[in-house]
Scaffold this motif. Structure first.
Motif, PDB file in Angstrom:
ATOM      1  N   PRO A   1      44.900  62.389  16.510  1.00 37.84           N
ATOM      2  CA  PRO A   1      44.946  61.211  15.640  1.00 37.84           C
ATOM      3  C   PRO A   1      46.351  60.829  15.190  1.00 37.84           C
ATOM      4  CG  PRO A   1      43.905  63.089  14.531  1.00 37.84           C
ATOM      5  CD  PRO A   1      44.019  63.439  15.974  1.00 37.84           C
ATOM      6  N   VAL A   2      47.231  61.813  14.956  1.00 36.94           N
ATOM      7  CA  VAL A   2      48.601  61.475  14.552  1.00 36.94           C
ATOM      8  C   VAL A   2      49.326  60.769  15.689  1.00 36.94           C
ATOM      9  CG1 VAL A   2      50.844  62.410  13.874  1.00 36.94           C
ATOM     10  CG2 VAL A   2      48.757  63.294  12.827  1.00 36.94           C
ATOM     11  N   GLY A   3      49.104  61.216  16.913  1.00 35.76           N
ATOM     12  CA  GLY A   3      49.700  60.540  18.062  1.00 35.76           C
ATOM     13  C   GLY A   3      49.203  59.111  18.190  1.00 35.76           C
TER      14      GLY A   3
ATOM     15  N   HIS B   1      50.032  53.279  17.641  1.00 28.00           N
ATOM     16  CA  HIS B   1      49.622  52.017  17.031  1.00 28.00           C
ATOM     17  C   HIS B   1      50.773  51.388  16.257  1.00 28.00           C
ATOM     18  CE1 HIS B   1      46.257  49.366  16.301  1.00 28.00           C
ATOM     19  NE2 HIS B   1      46.551  49.300  15.013  1.00 28.00           N
ATOM     20  N   ALA B   2      51.643  52.247  15.694  1.00 27.85           N
ATOM     21  CA  ALA B   2      52.783  51.755  14.919  1.00 27.85           C
ATOM     22  C   ALA B   2      53.978  51.412  15.797  1.00 27.85           C
ATOM     23  CB  ALA B   2      53.199  52.810  13.892  1.00 27.85           C
TER      24      ALA B   2
END
Length: 288
Positions: free
Chosen positions: A199-201, A206-207
């Motif tokens: 999820p952090v990746g 996405h950012a």
């Protein structure tokens, strides 16, 4: 204040007040502040039900992925800059000592012990690097017997715990001598991406942010009567220094890794068959 705003504020006040009877004063203070800021975030962004559901699913996925050797919540703290902000908040006025940076998600207790001049590689692949320095207090007096814990990724950008063989490599600890000196062989640090398959990746993607970390070598230094130091050293002139994904780079921690051709004598009298690097990192500890 509108009727809607009044209702929202009354709810926040009610939740804050629910911690009034908490026995621990610090717990009460932290939880009240958490509620105030979290509620303010919801009000400011006008958070939707779908967005809050997505946030819960994100945190749930981070929890499912977290193991003894993969800490997705540490990664989340790191990429949001919270880890580095916590370092800054907890170390004001320590400018005479070596600066700290993030612990990272790959520290492992009970690393192998090596003698002064030993090799931390333990089978990890990469270009050899000679690292030496001295551990002192802020007055320049040596800190003999200080424990110097070091760990790093291999030249594929992987830490030992990211492999499935259970072997410890690229990490060790040693102790300073009577003059506070230490020395060891490690690997020349190379840039690598933080684990970005979770999820952090997805958050970083996405950012539009890179998962890359500037090349570094981790240190944790402890000695009786001194504050524990958690820090890195970074490789000078690396292009990722200004784009480290966890905001961990500090100018005082950037060091030149001088290059030496194959066959050049090393400080411990070897003549390596391949190229190698060397650097010096003197460490200053703050008293407790």
């Amino acid at each position: 204040m509108t009727e809607q705003e009044t209702a929202e504020q009354e709810l926040t006040d009610k939740v804050v007040a629910s911690f009034d009877s908490a026995k621990d004063e610090r717990f009460r203070e932290v939880m009240r502040a958490l509620v105030r800021y979290a509620h303010a975030f919801v009000r400011e962004t006008r958070l939707t039900h779908d967005e809050w559901t997505a946030a819960i699913e994100f945190l749930t996925a981070a929890g499912h992925l977290t193991t003894d050797t993969r800490q997705e919540f540490v990664l989340l703290s790191d990429v949001l800059g919270i880890s580095m902000l916590t370092v800054a908040v907890n170390e004001p006025g320590l400018h005479e000592s070596t600066e700290s940076t993030v612990l990272g998600p790959f520290f492992v207790r009970d690393s192998p012990a090596i003698e002064l001049g030993g090799n931390i590689a333990g089978g990890a692949t990469g270009e050899p690097a000679w690292v030496e320095g001295r551990v002192t207090d802020t007055g320049g007096d040596p800190a003999p017997g200080a424990r110097v814990e070091v760990w790093e990724a291999d030249d594929d950008g992987m830490y030992d715990v990211q492999y499935d063989d259970g072997q410890l490599a690229g990490r060790a600890h040693l102790f300073t001598d009577a003059e506070g000196r230490y020395r060891f062989w490690g690997l020349t640090p190379t840039p690598y991406p933080i684990p970005d398959d979770g999820p952090v990746g997805r958050l970083l993607d996405h950012a539009g942010r890179s998962p890359m970390r500037a090349p570094h070598l981790h240190f944790m230094v402890t000695a009786p009567g001194f504050r524990r130091l958690v820090t890195h050293i970074f490789v000078a002139d690396d292009p990722w220094l200004d784009a480290d994904s966890v905001f961990g780079v500090k100018e005082s921690l950037v060091r030149p890794f001088d290059r030496h051709e194959a066959g050049t004598p090393t400080p411990d009298g070897r003549r390596p068959e391949g190229p190698w690097t060397s650097t010096t990192f003197d460490i200053v500890l703050a008293k407790e």
